[in-house]
Design an enzyme around this catalytic site. Structure first.
Site, PDB file in Angstrom:
ATOM      1  N   GLU A  45       0.851  -1.205   0.000  1.00  0.00           N
ATOM      2  CA  GLU A  45       0.000   0.000   0.000  1.00  0.00           C
ATOM      3  C   GLU A  45       0.884   1.250   0.000  1.00  0.00           C
ATOM      4  O   GLU A  45       1.939   1.269   0.623  1.00  0.00           O
ATOM      5  CB  GLU A  45      -0.876  -0.016   1.257  1.00  0.00           C
ATOM      6  CG  GLU A  45      -1.775   1.200   1.416  1.00  0.00           C
ATOM      7  CD  GLU A  45      -2.502   1.221   2.760  1.00  0.00           C
ATOM      8  OE1 GLU A  45      -3.511   1.933   2.865  1.00  0.00           O
ATOM      9  OE2 GLU A  45      -2.060   0.517   3.701  1.00  0.00           O
ATOM     10  N   LYS A 112      -9.695   2.423  -2.074  1.00  0.00           N
ATOM     11  CA  LYS A 112      -9.870   1.895  -0.716  1.00  0.00           C
ATOM     12  C   LYS A 112     -11.205   2.333  -0.133  1.00  0.00           C
ATOM     13  O   LYS A 112     -11.539   3.520  -0.108  1.00  0.00           O
ATOM     14  CB  LYS A 112      -8.719   2.387   0.170  1.00  0.00           C
ATOM     15  CG  LYS A 112      -8.684   1.785   1.575  1.00  0.00           C
ATOM     16  CD  LYS A 112      -7.451   2.296   2.315  1.00  0.00           C
ATOM     17  CE  LYS A 112      -7.310   1.686   3.696  1.00  0.00           C
ATOM     18  NZ  LYS A 112      -6.117   2.214   4.399  1.00  0.00           N
ATOM     19  N   CYS A 146      -5.497  -2.899   2.958  1.00  0.00           N
ATOM     20  CA  CYS A 146      -5.186  -2.756   4.382  1.00  0.00           C
ATOM     21  C   CYS A 146      -6.410  -2.843   5.303  1.00  0.00           C
ATOM     22  O   CYS A 146      -6.911  -3.929   5.567  1.00  0.00           O
ATOM     23  CB  CYS A 146      -4.401  -1.463   4.601  1.00  0.00           C
ATOM     24  SG  CYS A 146      -3.375  -1.477   6.106  1.00  0.00           S
TER      25      CYS A 146
END
Length: 260
Positions: A45, A112, A146
């Site tokens: 990331e 995300k 994540c």
């Protein structure tokens, strides 16, 4: 899925230069040589900057130097390369965006969904609102980033995802959570999981222990990078997954739902 060829993964786990995209691109370019021959190469990331909230200062345009570099590397190695970075979208919003660069020069992306509020990410970025499923050699691959790992509803896919992919900057302080949640996602989705994290220390003093890994559909580890620096390869086979889903079709009893 039994007619699919094997899928060769290359996970790149390394430290990141803080707020220095050019240095990070140079570093990864060297490591990418070790990934040659893989079907899919996965970077961490925010691989160009580290996990930073300075979105306005660090954001690149959609056709900026890092997306151009990714496409060039994918073409050079004849593979797919993915990883997230800070992007300013055409609408002006800042996104923690995973780019999926193909060898033919085309680019797909995933934004995300779950922004890490404990670091203020929700104040500096706009959340994505769309699950993305990408096909690679007949495999259905779903990229996530994540903090998304903590949310099983968003990770869930009744459409037959073959590989869940997590790219992360997951700190050592919550290492136990990473190592417990990843097998859970594999088990409940009856799919392979590949997860790439960074190592080293970022500009805020947060440490990262890596633990990049590949898990099978029962949550069993196929590859564990631990805290090592380098390129880690794992070949996935379609036949065991298809056989397991036929033998244990728990997905047929899953709850139906819609997401807003």
């Amino acid at each position: 899925m039994t007619d699919k060829t094997d899928l060769e993964l290359a996970l790149i786990q390394t430290s990141l230069a803080w707020h220095d995209p050019a240095a990070n691109r140079e570093h990864f370019q060297t490591l990418l040589e070790q990934a040659r021959g893989a079907d899919l190469v996965i970077l961490p990331e925010m691989f160009t900057t580290g996990f930073s909230m300075e979105s306005a200062a660090l954001a690149e345009p959609e056709d900026g130097p890092s997306s151009t570099w990714l496409r060039e590397q994918a073409q050079r190695l004849d593979t797919v390369i993915c990883g997230s970075l800070i992007i300013q979208a055409d609408d002006g919003s800042y996104r923690n965006r995973l780019l999926w660069a193909r060898a033919d020069g085309s680019l797909a992306h995933y934004d995300k969904r779950h922004l890490f509020r404990m670091a203020g990410e929700h104040k500096h970025f706009q959340a994505g609102d769309e699950q993305v499923v990408l096909e690679l050699n007949g495999w259905r691959v779903r990229p996530l980033i994540c903090y998304d790992l903590r949310f099983p509803v968003w990770s869930r896919d009744a459409g037959g995802t073959d590989l869940l992919l997590y790219t992360a900057n997951w700190p050592a302080a919550r290492r136990q959570h990473w190592n417990r949640l990843l097998p859970a996602r594999a088990i409940e989705n009856l799919c392979y999981v590949a997860a790439v994290n960074r190592i080293g220390e970022d500009g805020k003093g947060h440490g990262y222990t890596g633990d990049s890994q590949v898990l099978d559909f029962q949550g069993e580890p196929l590859l564990q990078a631990n805290a090592a620096d380098g390129v880690f390869r794992q070949r996935l086979s379609a036949e065991p997954l298809a056989a397991y889903r036929e033998r244990f079709p728990a997905h047929l009893d899953a709850d139906a739902f819609t997401m807003n």
